[in-house]
Design a protein around this motif. Structure first.
Motif, short mmCIF file in Angstrom:
data_model
loop_
_atom_site.label_atom_id
_atom_site.label_comp_id
_atom_site.label_asym_id
_atom_site.label_seq_id
_atom_site.Cartn_x
_atom_site.Cartn_y
_atom_site.Cartn_z
N LEU A 1 -5.89 -12.24 6.62
CA LEU A 1 -6.98 -12.78 6.05
C LEU A 1 -7.31 -14.03 6.87
O LEU A 1 -6.75 -14.96 7.03
CB LEU A 1 -6.81 -13.17 4.68
N GLU B 1 -12.34 -10.02 -1.94
CA GLU B 1 -12.23 -10.13 -0.51
C GLU B 1 -13.43 -9.69 -0.04
O GLU B 1 -14.21 -8.65 -0.24
CB GLU B 1 -11.29 -9.01 -0.07
N LYS C 1 -9.65 -16.50 6.17
CA LYS C 1 -10.05 -17.41 5.22
C LYS C 1 -9.89 -17.21 3.91
O LYS C 1 -10.09 -16.22 3.50
CB LYS C 1 -11.48 -17.99 5.43
N THR C 2 -9.10 -17.99 3.25
CA THR C 2 -8.88 -17.84 1.61
C THR C 2 -9.25 -19.15 1.01
O THR C 2 -8.99 -20.40 1.68
CB THR C 2 -7.48 -17.37 1.37
N SER D 1 -11.50 -14.52 -0.47
CA SER D 1 -11.04 -14.28 0.88
C SER D 1 -11.78 -13.58 1.80
O SER D 1 -12.56 -12.54 1.34
CB SER D 1 -9.54 -13.53 0.66
N PRO E 1 -1.66 -12.68 -0.21
CA PRO E 1 -1.96 -13.63 0.81
C PRO E 1 -1.51 -12.98 2.14
O PRO E 1 -0.35 -12.42 2.14
CB PRO E 1 -1.10 -14.70 0.03
#
Length: 742
Positions: free
Chosen positions: A100, A76, A102-103, A124, A96
């Motif tokens: 967040l 992260e 963007k992953t 992420s 998830p």
């Protein structure tokens, strides 16, 4: 007995592939033509968050080698969410989430260049403050009562570039089986908040982000009857995936290996909860000379506690053997399961890390240089251990026998663990994406790392009822230098067709955890070279890659409890170091025959085998060189069709795993099996969509793992009809989700 045949279940995956993350409940195929121009990797067309065994995180990416203790590496903001995966597991601090921004998936070469590690990583980035008001949310449930709520809001604080972000994630998952002592097998709460300052003239931004997590989870196993051809059958009194094999009252007794005190733990209580506080300072700034300065720093403080139960054997007893139910003293006859129990009391863990890099496009070169610092401290890690017996049924009961104490436990702290100290890694790295010509490009990188260990351990033998004494502890100190990196080359023979070659190399030594037992670990360097060569073909209708790969890793550590096949009353503990080598061939393509339809297909053949695997036991020499590695399939296949029309999306995913070996001689194995998913998504408008997902729609059952006490046998027939335990995939499950944003 109900004669329902079931097949193997593990969380394996495909060899040497790379993936792109999309929505958790749907497969979204990327524009592979654009993808191919960006980079050249097998398998960029799937969702690693689609997990057949758990709702808690990404599935393991198989590279032909056994996975590490924490499964897939999770980052992260460019830093690992936990420095080491025990006692603080990644899914206890990361899920998830709409919080967040963007992953995606970090390729193997990217991980080697930046972190100096082997494998894949989910990367992420936390949602930071935004210049406009934005809200995102998701609600998920299933037919077993799973409830997950997830919401994030971000927006401006003032007109001079300040903004905020805040989010809450709450997960209440009862699993697919009913415990005898609690509703949920997973309870996780994650709270986030942060502020962002945007620099003038779009130079960048800086964010201070706080995260608090509170989590516990309970693992379940299945009991089944082993048969010929690696198939297993369900018992009349136990349904795989729908019944609990966790002791009915959820209580386990231990002895503190530092004080000698006896105590009880509750699987669903604070004795099994990990709490953490995390502060990240992240951002970037565009310098006047055109270099982009990117930074990510972390201050992570946790108190990690875990309770784990692992079945080790099943046997039958008669009334004369003296086994009694623990709750009422009633005599017991029938099948008995031996359980191995471990408890790590609340352990302080500290991780302070920082990653700083400069990036710039200079002519045909995209250059990056960086520095990575990781400091880790664990204060007096202990793992208190013992054994107990339980009945073989759903929600089993604890048993008392002549070999246990009055509560049903024995062998307190046999093999108990302890270590304390610090670990520090300082790395410098650099990489370059060089477009040599219109047809030829090179990507290469180098990672130089210095690692320091400084701690306390004990060489005192860990016999039954063991308690450490003040004079049992000694100090250790080690330091090593590691080299890692990669070289990737791509050559276009023509516009659509070309060749590529990849080489990757990493090094490592032991970790603090390696000093937990009563021995000085083998600290020889662990080397992992990987090489691949292949072809690619891209048109408007098909994007295809095919590659052959070899990977090797040395100096694996394993501890076996061996049983003499000539005299089953004799047992011997063995510590062994060995190597593994895997040869593989993978073909991956995406076909788009008509508008709205995509078909992704991947096929991998691999041959993971043991090397330098020989030892002496019971006065006899054994050599298992070139035997197949336990638990890794040799053939992996995935078929992912999807079709989009108007506001509807229909998709499915089929994954095939060939048989997997369950003992060292390879005479015991589990049969091949499929994992299946399917779903429908409907988009009402840009602010609202809903989705339905079916997991395991073929309703297969399964189990995986090794068969205890069978490492040396050469005749499988005595094990036909025996009761065994193992892991499994989720049973037929229906999920529903609602996503909204504004």
């Amino acid at each position: 007995m109900r004669k329902k045949t079931v097949n193997l279940s593990t969380v394996g995956f495909l060899l040497f592939s790379s993936f792109a993350l999309a929505q958790e409940d749907s497969l979204v195929v990327k524009d592979s033509t654009k993808m191919q121009k960006k980079d050249l990797k097998v398998g960029d067309n799937r969702n690693v968050m689609l997990n057949a065994s758990s709702n808690s995180g990404p599935r393991e990416v198989n590279i032909g080698l056994p996975s590490n203790i924490g499964g897939m590496t999770i980052l992260e903001n460019d830093l690992p969410v936990v420095y080491f995966s025990w006692p603080e597991m990644p899914n206890q601090v990361w899920r998830p989430s709409v919080s967040l921004e963007k992953t995606d998936l970090l390729r193997m070469d990217q991980l080697a260049n930046t972190m100096g590690d082997l494998g894949f990583a989910v990367n992420s980035y936390t949602q930071t403050g935004t210049k406009e008001l934005k809200g995102k949310g998701k609600f998920t449930t299933n037919n077993y009562g799973w409830i997950q709520g997830d919401v994030n809001v971000s927006g401006p604080i003032s007109k001079n570039g300040w903004a905020y972000t805040a989010g809450i994630f709450a997960n209440y998952d009862p699993g697919t089986y009913k415990l005898g002592f609690a509703r949920n097998v997973d309870e996780t709460k994650i709270v986030r908040a942060g502020i962002t300052k945007f620099f003038n003239i779009d130079r960048g931004k800086i964010s201070v982000l706080y995260k608090y997590s509170h989590a516990y989870s309970i693992d379940n196993y299945a009991v089944f009857r082993y048969g010929e051809n690696g198939e297993v059958t369900e018992l009349d009194n136990f349904t795989i995936g729908k019944d609990s094999f966790v002791v009915r009252d959820g209580m386990v007794k231990f002895r503190n290996n530092l004080t000698g005190e006896y105590y009880w733990t509750r699987l669903a209580g604070n004795d099994n909860v990990t709490k953490s506080h995390n502060v990240d300072v992240v951002g970037n700034y565009l310098l006047n000379n055109g270099w982009n300065f990117k930074f990510s720093t972390r201050f992570h403080f946790a108190k990690a506690a875990t309770v784990t139960l692992t079945p080790i054997s099943i046997f039958d007893v008669q009334e004369s053997d003296g086994y009694k139910l623990g709750n009422n003293g009633q005599p017991y006859t029938g099948s008995v399961a031996a359980q191995f129990a471990m408890h790590t009391p609340s352990t302080p863990v500290t991780n302070i890390a920082g990653r700083f890099s400069l990036n710039k496009q200079v002519g045909n070169h995209n250059l990056t240089v960086g520095l990575l610092e990781q400091f880790y401290k664990v204060n007096r890690f202990t793992s208190n251990r013992d054994f107990f017996f339980q009945t073989v049924e759903r929600q089993p009961q604890r048993l008392v026998s002549p070999g246990t104490d009055s509560d049903g436990f024995y062998n307190y702290n046999a093999g108990t663990a302890y270590h304390s100290g610090i670990e520090n890694k300082l790395s410098v790295y650099a990489s370059d994406e060089w477009k040599v010509s219109d047809n030829f490009s090179l990507h290469y990188g180098l990672n130089l790392r210095y690692q320091l260990l400084d701690g306390e351990f004990s060489l005192a033998p860990r016999h039954a009822d063991f308690v450490f004494q003040p004079g049992d502890f000694s100090n250790f100190k080690n330091n090593w230098f590691h080299i890692g990196g990669s070289l990737n080359a791509k050559y276009n023979i023509n516009k659509n067709f070309g060749l590529f070659a990849n080489f990757l190399y990493t090094e490592e030594n032991r970790r603090l955890e390696s000093y937990s037992q009563a021995l000085v670990p083998n600290t020889s360097k662990i080397k992992s070279p990987l090489g691949a060569i292949g072809v690619f073909w891209n048109t408007d209708y098909i994007q295809l890659l095919s590659q052959a790969t070899v990977v090797k890793k040395n100096n694996y550590l394993a501890r076996f409890s061996l049983v003499n096949p000539s005299n089953t009353t004799q047992a011997e503990l063995l510590t062994l170091y060995y190597d593994i080598q895997t040869l593989g061939w993978t073909t991956d393509f995406v076909v788009k025959p008509f508008k709205g339809f995509n078909l992704h297909y991947l096929l991998t053949f691999q041959n993971p085998v043991y090397k330098n695997f020989n030892f002496t036991a019971f006065g006899k020499d054994y050599d298992y060189n070139n035997n197949n590695v336990l638990g890794i399939a040799k053939v992996l296949m995935e078929v992912d069709p999807s079709y989009t029309i108007d506001k509807w999306k229909f998709w499915a995913s089929f994954r095939y795993f060939s048989k997997q070996y369950a003992n060292l001689t390879n005479v015991l194995y589990f049969a091949p099996r499929w994992e299946t998913f399917g779903g429908i998504n409907y988009t009402f408008n840009k602010n609202l969509d809903v989705g339905g997902t079916v997991i395991n729609f073929l309703n297969q059952r399964g189990a995986s793992g090794s068969i205890n006490g069978a490492e040396l046998i050469t005749d499988a027939s005595p094990y036909y009809g025996k009761l065994l335990t193992g892991n499994y995939i989720m049973p037929l499950t229906f999920q529903f989700s609602v996503n909204f944003n504004f």
